[in-house]
Design a protein around this motif. Structure first.
Motif, PDB file in Angstrom:
ATOM      1  N   MET A  52       0.818  -1.217   0.000  1.00  0.00           N
ATOM      2  CA  MET A  52       0.000   0.000   0.000  1.00  0.00           C
ATOM      3  C   MET A  52       0.850   1.263   0.000  1.00  0.00           C
ATOM      4  SD  MET A  52      -3.445  -0.810   2.206  1.00  0.00           S
ATOM      5  CE  MET A  52      -2.629  -1.325   3.726  1.00  0.00           C
ATOM      6  N   ILE A  53       1.946   1.292   0.773  1.00  0.00           N
ATOM      7  CA  ILE A  53       2.768   2.507   0.747  1.00  0.00           C
ATOM      8  C   ILE A  53       3.495   2.631  -0.592  1.00  0.00           C
ATOM      9  CG2 ILE A  53       3.055   2.487   3.258  1.00  0.00           C
ATOM     10  CD1 ILE A  53       5.999   1.692   2.744  1.00  0.00           C
ATOM     11  N   GLY A  54       3.839   1.492  -1.216  1.00  0.00           N
ATOM     12  CA  GLY A  54       4.437   1.553  -2.545  1.00  0.00           C
ATOM     13  C   GLY A  54       3.474   2.139  -3.565  1.00  0.00           C
ATOM     14  N   ALA A  60       1.940   9.229  -6.020  1.00  0.00           N
ATOM     15  CA  ALA A  60       2.306  10.604  -5.686  1.00  0.00           C
ATOM     16  C   ALA A  60       3.433  11.100  -6.586  1.00  0.00           C
ATOM     17  CB  ALA A  60       2.714  10.692  -4.215  1.00  0.00           C
ATOM     18  N   GLY A  61       4.469  10.285  -6.744  1.00  0.00           N
ATOM     19  CA  GLY A  61       5.575  10.701  -7.594  1.00  0.00           C
ATOM     20  C   GLY A  61       5.168  10.877  -9.047  1.00  0.00           C
ATOM     21  N   ALA A  62       4.370   9.943  -9.565  1.00  0.00           N
ATOM     22  CA  ALA A  62       3.944  10.041 -10.966  1.00  0.00           C
ATOM     23  C   ALA A  62       3.066  11.267 -11.194  1.00  0.00           C
ATOM     24  CB  ALA A  62       3.209   8.768 -11.368  1.00  0.00           C
ATOM     25  N   VAL A 248      10.166   6.600   3.341  1.00  0.00           N
ATOM     26  CA  VAL A 248      10.917   5.592   2.582  1.00  0.00           C
ATOM     27  C   VAL A 248      11.486   6.278   1.340  1.00  0.00           C
ATOM     28  CG1 VAL A 248      10.826   3.338   1.479  1.00  0.00           C
ATOM     29  CG2 VAL A 248       9.360   3.814   3.444  1.00  0.00           C
ATOM     30  N   SER A 249      12.781   6.422   1.298  1.00  0.00           N
ATOM     31  CA  SER A 249      13.442   7.298   0.329  1.00  0.00           C
ATOM     32  C   SER A 249      13.281   6.826  -1.112  1.00  0.00           C
ATOM     33  CB  SER A 249      14.942   7.393   0.649  1.00  0.00           C
ATOM     34  OG  SER A 249      15.145   7.843   1.959  1.00  0.00           O
ATOM     35  N   PHE A 250      13.052   7.780  -1.997  1.00  0.00           N
ATOM     36  CA  PHE A 250      13.195   7.632  -3.442  1.00  0.00           C
ATOM     37  C   PHE A 250      12.183   6.697  -4.104  1.00  0.00           C
ATOM     38  CE2 PHE A 250      17.703   9.067  -2.718  1.00  0.00           C
ATOM     39  CZ  PHE A 250      17.582  10.234  -3.442  1.00  0.00           C
ATOM     40  N   VAL A 251      11.211   6.130  -3.377  1.00  0.00           N
ATOM     41  CA  VAL A 251      10.222   5.280  -4.046  1.00  0.00           C
ATOM     42  C   VAL A 251       9.392   6.128  -5.010  1.00  0.00           C
ATOM     43  CG1 VAL A 251       8.234   3.772  -3.732  1.00  0.00           C
ATOM     44  CG2 VAL A 251      10.147   3.659  -2.130  1.00  0.00           C
ATOM     45  N   ALA A 252       8.921   7.282  -4.539  1.00  0.00           N
ATOM     46  CA  ALA A 252       8.133   8.163  -5.403  1.00  0.00           C
ATOM     47  C   ALA A 252       8.970   8.668  -6.570  1.00  0.00           C
ATOM     48  CB  ALA A 252       7.594   9.338  -4.584  1.00  0.00           C
ATOM     49  N   PHE A 253      10.240   8.878  -6.346  1.00  0.00           N
ATOM     50  CA  PHE A 253      11.131   9.375  -7.391  1.00  0.00           C
ATOM     51  C   PHE A 253      11.410   8.318  -8.451  1.00  0.00           C
ATOM     52  CE2 PHE A 253      15.650   9.879  -8.725  1.00  0.00           C
ATOM     53  CZ  PHE A 253      15.496  11.030  -9.484  1.00  0.00           C
ATOM     54  N   LEU A 254      11.545   7.060  -8.025  1.00  0.00           N
ATOM     55  CA  LEU A 254      11.921   5.984  -8.939  1.00  0.00           C
ATOM     56  C   LEU A 254      10.756   5.407  -9.727  1.00  0.00           C
ATOM     57  CD1 LEU A 254      14.314   3.983  -6.561  1.00  0.00           C
ATOM     58  CD2 LEU A 254      15.014   5.199  -8.620  1.00  0.00           C
ATOM     59  N   ALA A 255       9.586   5.311  -9.097  1.00  0.00           N
ATOM     60  CA  ALA A 255       8.494   4.518  -9.671  1.00  0.00           C
ATOM     61  C   ALA A 255       8.042   5.035 -11.032  1.00  0.00           C
ATOM     62  CB  ALA A 255       7.316   4.479  -8.695  1.00  0.00           C
ATOM     63  N   GLY A 256       7.833   6.341 -11.159  1.00  0.00           N
ATOM     64  CA  GLY A 256       7.325   6.892 -12.417  1.00  0.00           C
ATOM     65  C   GLY A 256       8.260   6.677 -13.594  1.00  0.00           C
ATOM     66  N   PRO A 257       9.539   7.097 -13.494  1.00  0.00           N
ATOM     67  CA  PRO A 257      10.452   6.892 -14.631  1.00  0.00           C
ATOM     68  C   PRO A 257      10.664   5.429 -14.998  1.00  0.00           C
ATOM     69  CG  PRO A 257      11.338   8.534 -13.129  1.00  0.00           C
ATOM     70  CD  PRO A 257      10.142   7.944 -12.452  1.00  0.00           C
ATOM     71  N   ILE A 258      10.731   4.535 -13.999  1.00  0.00           N
ATOM     72  CA  ILE A 258      10.899   3.111 -14.306  1.00  0.00           C
ATOM     73  C   ILE A 258       9.670   2.580 -15.033  1.00  0.00           C
ATOM     74  CG2 ILE A 258      11.100   0.809 -13.294  1.00  0.00           C
ATOM     75  CD1 ILE A 258      12.858   2.019 -11.132  1.00  0.00           C
ATOM     76  N   ALA A 259       8.482   2.943 -14.558  1.00  0.00           N
ATOM     77  CA  ALA A 259       7.254   2.503 -15.221  1.00  0.00           C
ATOM     78  C   ALA A 259       7.174   3.036 -16.646  1.00  0.00           C
ATOM     79  CB  ALA A 259       6.038   2.962 -14.417  1.00  0.00           C
ATOM     80  N   ALA A 271       2.865   3.149 -12.541  1.00  0.00           N
ATOM     81  CA  ALA A 271       3.707   3.767 -11.515  1.00  0.00           C
ATOM     82  C   ALA A 271       3.346   3.248 -10.129  1.00  0.00           C
ATOM     83  CB  ALA A 271       3.568   5.289 -11.567  1.00  0.00           C
ATOM     84  N   ALA A 272       2.044   3.070  -9.873  1.00  0.00           N
ATOM     85  CA  ALA A 272       1.611   2.555  -8.569  1.00  0.00           C
ATOM     86  C   ALA A 272       2.131   1.136  -8.339  1.00  0.00           C
ATOM     87  CB  ALA A 272       0.088   2.586  -8.487  1.00  0.00           C
TER      88      ALA A 272
END
Length: 325
Positions: A52-54, A60-62, A248-259, A271-272
């Motif tokens: 859920m936090i992921g 949020a990041g996306a 939890v560092s950088f999850v929001a930052f990483l998820a969008g570009p990786i997706a 992204a979610a």
């Protein structure tokens, strides 16, 4: 990855045993000594909250990155997470808070700092002086500046308290799933049950905003109102996730570009799911892989995601320079 987290690790559970334990727990049947506690009170709530936090951080990041057309615009970078951290550390150090009080302070701090950042960054847009992507750049710059100030506040508070309290605050600052419980999972589920459908409802103009403020306004989008609604949703998602497990560092930052690498376009669902995958994989490595490499040391999940985020940020900057060249 969810089932890997639940079934494998330091205590292995077979699939039939898992469903037996789950069925007995739901129906009040006989418990398997030890196994029932490990699965139902440790592994399963940990995996549920991690998922859920992921999802929350990934969304949020996306939202920030797509809306502002800036890959650096995530809650980690623009100061929202630092607002939560500063409020939580102040609650721990000054008021001796713990548990739900720390989570409430973190959420309040994230929302307050986000409001301040938005007020500063939108000043030019409201006066009609910020055009195109200027408002997004102003938001990132305002957030970076406030994040630096809040980081100094956190450092000051950590140096003015005793070692035991500082250790408690440091555990929270790193972001961890060690405090996962069904009560916390229930609160987080209720928050996401409201926020995720809300995001789906208001995210329609998001792709239009990628064309720029002037083009979006020409197509009938109320740019300021839509941006405020999207920022509010993104900040609240990041705030509830931070309140549940820490920043939890950088999850929001990483998820969008990786997706985006896989889907070839901005995709909130991708992204979610990517955010959930990052958290679950990082937590599994922190609990099972890190002890093998570090001689028994179990790391908080935020340490692992932070280690992933730093080189990704450098890679992003290098590739951006190549494109500009």
């Amino acid at each position: 990855m969810f089932f890997v987290s639940v079934l494998l690790g330091s205590y292995t559970v077979t699939i039939p045993d898992f469903f037996t334990i789950l069925a007995n727990h739901l129906t009040g049947g006989p418990r398997i000594p030890g196994a029932s506690f490990i699965v139902m009170e440790n592994k399963l709530p940990r995996a549920v909250i991690g998922t859920m936090i992921g999802i929350a951080f990934g969304l949020a990041g996306a939202l920030f990155q797509t809306m502002l057309r800036n890959p650096l615009a995530s809650p980690d970078v623009i100061g929202v997470s630092y607002g939560a951290s500063a409020a939580a550390v102040a609650a721990i150090v000054i008021f001796g808070a713990s548990g739900a009080a720390v989570s409430g302070a973190a959420m309040g701090g994230a929302l307050a700092v986000a409001g301040l950042i938005y007020a500063i960054s939108s000043g030019g847009a409201l006066r009609g002086t910020a055009r195109g992507n200027a408002a997004g750049n102003r938001l990132v710059l305002a957030g970076v500046g406030i994040a630096a100030a809040l980081q100094a506040v956190v450092s000051f508070l950590m140096t003015r308290t005793d070692i035991r309290t500082a250790a408690d605050a440091l555990v929270w600052l790193n972001g961890s799933l060690n405090s996962a419980s069904w009560d916390r999972a229930g609160v987080l589920f209720l928050a996401l049950a409201v926020l995720v459908p809300g995001v789906a409802f208001i995210a329609g103009p998001l792709r239009i905003l990628e064309l720029g403020d002037d083009a979006a306004a020409g197509l009938g989008v109320r740019v300021n109102a839509v941006r405020l609604a999207l920022v509010t949703a993104a900040v609240t998602l990041a705030a509830v996730a931070t309140a549940a497990a820490g920043p939890v560092s950088f999850v929001a930052f990483l998820a969008g570009p990786i997706a985006r690498r896989f889907t070839r376009k901005a995709s909130l669902p991708a992204a979610a799911l990517t955010g959930a995958l990052i958290v679950l994989a990082a937590d599994y490595f922190a609990a099972n892989g890190a002890p093998l490499l570090l001689g028994g040391t179990v790391l908080p999940v935020g340490v692992v995601t932070g280690a992933l985020g730093a080189p990704f940020l450098l890679w992003l900057l290098v590739t951006a320079n190549r494109k500009d060249a």
